[in-house]
Design an enzyme around this catalytic site. Structure first.
Site, PDB file in Angstrom:
ATOM      1  N   GLY A   1       0.859  -1.110  -0.096  1.00  0.00           N
ATOM      2  CA  GLY A   1      -0.066   0.094   0.085  1.00  0.00           C
ATOM      3  C   GLY A   1       0.778   1.335   0.168  1.00  0.00           C
ATOM      4  N   PRO A   2       0.236   2.456  -0.172  1.00  0.00           N
ATOM      5  CA  PRO A   2       0.855   3.537  -0.271  1.00  0.00           C
ATOM      6  C   PRO A   2       1.542   4.045   1.036  1.00  0.00           C
ATOM      7  CG  PRO A   2      -1.218   3.995  -1.302  1.00  0.00           C
ATOM      8  CD  PRO A   2      -1.208   2.613  -0.494  1.00  0.00           C
ATOM      9  N   PRO A   3       2.520   4.978   1.164  1.00  0.00           N
ATOM     10  CA  PRO A   3       3.219   5.239   2.426  1.00  0.00           C
ATOM     11  C   PRO A   3       2.189   5.763   3.251  1.00  0.00           C
ATOM     12  CG  PRO A   3       4.570   5.877   0.388  1.00  0.00           C
ATOM     13  CD  PRO A   3       3.172   5.702   0.130  1.00  0.00           C
ATOM     14  N   GLY A   4       2.415   5.220   4.553  1.00  0.00           N
ATOM     15  CA  GLY A   4       1.494   5.943   5.744  1.00  0.00           C
ATOM     16  C   GLY A   4       0.301   5.450   5.994  1.00  0.00           C
ATOM     17  N   THR A   5      -0.177   4.308   5.184  1.00  0.00           N
ATOM     18  CA  THR A   5      -1.443   3.923   5.332  1.00  0.00           C
ATOM     19  C   THR A   5      -1.652   2.862   6.561  1.00  0.00           C
ATOM     20  OG1 THR A   5      -0.877   2.056   3.609  1.00  0.00           O
ATOM     21  CG2 THR A   5      -1.817   4.007   2.977  1.00  0.00           C
ATOM     22  N   GLY A   6      -0.342   2.448   7.210  1.00  0.00           N
ATOM     23  CA  GLY A   6      -0.741   1.595   8.507  1.00  0.00           C
ATOM     24  C   GLY A   6      -0.086   0.530   8.400  1.00  0.00           C
TER      25      GLY A   6
ATOM     26  N   THR B   1       3.033  -0.953   8.833  1.00  0.00           N
ATOM     27  CA  THR B   1       4.110  -1.181   9.817  1.00  0.00           C
ATOM     28  C   THR B   1       3.057  -1.230  11.288  1.00  0.00           C
ATOM     29  OG1 THR B   1       5.539   0.014   8.881  1.00  0.00           O
ATOM     30  CG2 THR B   1       6.156  -0.502  11.456  1.00  0.00           C
TER      31      THR B   1
ATOM     32  N   GLU C   1      -5.481  33.466  -9.282  1.00  0.00           N
ATOM     33  CA  GLU C   1      -6.164  32.399  -8.583  1.00  0.00           C
ATOM     34  C   GLU C   1      -7.591  32.686  -8.690  1.00  0.00           C
ATOM     35  OE1 GLU C   1      -4.953  30.270  -6.702  1.00  0.00           O
ATOM     36  OE2 GLU C   1      -2.960  30.839  -6.754  1.00  0.00           O
TER      37      GLU C   1
ATOM     38  N   ASP D   1       0.881  24.548 -12.334  1.00  0.00           N
ATOM     39  CA  ASP D   1      -0.255  24.278 -13.147  1.00  0.00           C
ATOM     40  C   ASP D   1       0.045  23.218 -14.441  1.00  0.00           C
ATOM     41  OD1 ASP D   1      -1.729  25.647 -11.220  1.00  0.00           O
ATOM     42  OD2 ASP D   1      -1.816  27.330 -12.297  1.00  0.00           O
TER      43      ASP D   1
END
Length: 639
Positions: free
Chosen positions: A229-234, A236, A453, A527
């Site tokens: 999975g992507p980094p930081g998804t839990g 570990t 903007e 952009d």
């Protein structure tokens, strides 16, 4: 507490060496008695002078050395000022006062006998040599050398004096062991969301707790599970929860722990790791970032067949398929680069299961917020569902960072509790960066930023599939001079018209500069990068281009990273470049058309932005009217 400390006491070889030294010193001390005198060295000639002056009362000598005791009257002589007091500063009437080497023993004895007969010496005696001094002087250097040797051996073997990376333990595993003795506080209760992944992981724990439940009907316990999975998804965190839930030994280490500069070390560590796991089975091995050692073999053309990483991977493959089904050792691994892993590592029999840990949806984000909000002092009206809507695309690590940042912002403002605005400020800071209100911006540059903007806001408001705007600011943040926050839908699939509307809204900033000033600037770099990436994906990855048709040049296996040639011809490359250019240019002209139609409203919005520096959805509704494409529930995010 005392009972626990006694049970953890370990006898060290250093204690035995120190005990022997203390015993020798104690024996030597008691053999000589407690002596507070302060005898000074002197020469033999001076001793004979003291003897001729009738100042010596007693002499005690051995074969080589003599100890001199002066008479009480002699202490008044200034020549003896250094020895008349003992170590405590009191008058030393008892002695001894001097010691000297005697040279020839026979001559010395004759001189003492002559002085005694002349009445110049009261007493003299010869005492036998003490063997303890010689024994200590002989054994002490040996003991020190032995102690130094033991110290060096323990350092090199990775004992209490050194780490596992020393010379004799270089082939030992660096895995950290978690068992019932370790304080592992993370459980499945601490893992919010990820219901599917938790269910599979929890089942693996059950395999080890009650294996007979599955083996009794002929089933085999899985040998491994790969968390992807992507980094930081839990990933570990899930493994830590397994360590907290499982009542079995849990070996945890990183893929890079196998890699060393010495040849054969990685393979040796793999062997040692599985040997320890088998000895403590049932057990779990967790290898974090396994792609550090598990990359596909034979892809690096700069190294030969004896690549150390490949040797380590070969040994890992052998060990995973080498232990029997009843050894009860399960391997967990985590990576966010499953595409580069070796196919032999992913086959059934090694990693039987691949558990995909995806980014959390709105419901899972709410649960994650509730976990991370527990230690915070928060206001009562704080709504976790609102916070979940504010953070689409955020991973569990991102949400933890938002909660911590909100607490820091609240503390900086001297608040007693964290409220809704603190979380909004935290999201703004994490996505856009810190506000730089002291940055020098000229009025002309400020107006150009406001027009840019406002162009984004206007085009996104007018397009059905573009994410509508929530907030725009022209206060510099991080590296950007302005920032805009949008309300994108969380889509599982994206259609061409949706991608084209997003590209058109992205080009709205540069189009607004062209419409108002009839010139463009460098402010649209991010952009242009975004729309070029989107257009290239439409043409080369998703097969959404009519000219090229249903074809993709994307390789999910990662094999294309090692190819020296493109998977298409030069003619096709020209077509790809042309189609990417046409897609971007069409959306740019479309944005210009929308802005020219709403030029007055664009200018009005920019003026409000220059005045307030920050505008919200309500300001756009005042100028453009209510957006006809709005849905009841929309999920805000930032560009």
């Amino acid at each position: 507490m005392a009972q626990n400390s006694n049970s953890n006491f370990k006898f060290s070889p250093w204690m035995s060496i120190g005990l022997v030294i203390v015993i020798f010193l104690t024996i030597n001390l008691f053999s000589t008695g407690f002596d507070l005198s302060n005898p000074a060295p002197t020469t033999l000639s001076k001793f004979y002078q003291y003897l001729d002056k009738n100042q010596v009362e007693k002499v005690v000598f051995t074969n080589t050395k003599a100890t001199v005791y002066l008479k009480k009257a002699a202490l008044t002589d200034k020549a003896h000022d250094k020895v008349k007091n003992d170590v405590l500063g009191k008058l030393n009437t008892k002695g001894p006062h001097y010691f000297t080497e005697i040279g020839d023993l026979k001559t010395f004895q004759e001189n003492l006998q002559k002085a005694s007969s002349e009445g110049k010496l009261t007493d003299y005696e010869k005492e036998p040599e003490s063997m303890w001094g010689e024994i200590i002087s002989m054994l002490l250097p040996i003991l020190l050398l032995v102690g130094l040797w033991v110290f060096m051996m323990r350092r090199m073997s990775g004992g209490s004096g050194g780490g596992g990376g020393q010379i004799f333990s270089i082939g030992k595993s660096k895995a950290k062991l978690f068992d019932e003795k370790n304080d592992t506080r993370v459980t499945f209760e601490n893992v919010a969301g990820l219901e599917g992944a938790k269910e599979e992981i929890q089942e693996i724990v059950e395999f080890l707790k009650t294996p007979e439940k599955y083996t009794s009907i002929g089933g085999k316990i899985p040998k491994g599970a790969l968390l992807v999975g992507p980094p930081g998804t839990g990933k570990t965190l899930l493994a830590k929860a397994v360590a907290g839930e499982a009542k079995v030994p849990f070996f945890s280490l990183s893929g890079s722990d196998f890699v060393e500069m010495f040849v054969g070390v990685g393979a040796s560590r793999v062997r040692d790791l599985f040997k320890q796991a088998k000895e403590k089975s049932p057990s779990i091995i967790f290898i974090d970032e396994i792609d550090a050692v598990g990359r596909a073999r034979g892809k690096n053309n700069m190294t030969g067949a004896n690549d150390e990483r490949e040797n380590t991977l070969n040994q890992l493959l052998t060990e995973m398929d080498g232990f029997g089904t009843n050894s009860n050792v399960i391997v967990l691994a985590a990576t966010n680069r499953a595409d580069v892993l070796d196919k032999a590592l992913l086959r059934a029999g090694r990693f039987d299961r691949q558990i995909y840990v995806d980014l959390p949806d709105i419901r899972e984000r709410k649960e994650i917020f509730e976990v991370h909000l527990k230690p915070l002092k928060k206001s009562e009206e704080l709504d976790t569902e609102f916070l979940a809507k504010q953070t689409p695309g955020f991973s569990g690590a991102d949400i933890a960072n938002v909660c911590n940042e909100a607490a820091l912002i609240a503390a900086r403002k001297d608040k007693k509790a964290v409220d809704k605005q603190d979380f909004l400020d935290a999201v703004d800071r994490i996505i856009g960066g810190l506000e730089k209100k002291n940055k020098i911006v000229t009025p002309a540059e400020k107006r150009a930023i406001a027009i840019h903007e406002a162009g984004h806001a206007t085009v996104s408001w007018m397009l059905e599939h573009a994410a509508p705007l929530v907030k725009v600011t022209i206060v510099p943040r991080g590296q950007s001079l302005g920032a805009a926050w949008y309300l994108p839908e969380e889509r599982l699939i994206v259609r061409p018209d949706q991608m084209l509307d997003e590209m058109c809204a992205t080009m709205g900033g540069r189009a607004a500069e062209k419409v108002i000033f009839n010139e463009i600037s460098t402010g649209a770099l991010s952009d242009l990068e975004k729309v070029t990436r989107q257009a290239r994906a439409m043409v080369t990855i998703y097969g959404l281009n009519d000219k090229l048709g249903n074809i993709t040049y994307y390789d999910s296996t990662g094999q294309s990273d090692y190819n020296f040639s493109k998977p298409y011809s030069e003619e096709t490359a020209k077509v790809i470049d042309t189609e990417i250019y046409k897609l971007i240019e069409e959306q740019y002209q479309r944005a210009i058309h929308i802005l020219e139609t709403n030029k007055e409203k664009l200018t009005q919005l920019a003026d409000i932005l220059i005045e307030k520096e920050v505008i919200f959805k309500d300001d756009l509704e005042t100028i453009f009217g209510k957006r006809p494409f709005d849905k009841e529930e929309e999920i805000p995010a930032a560009e």
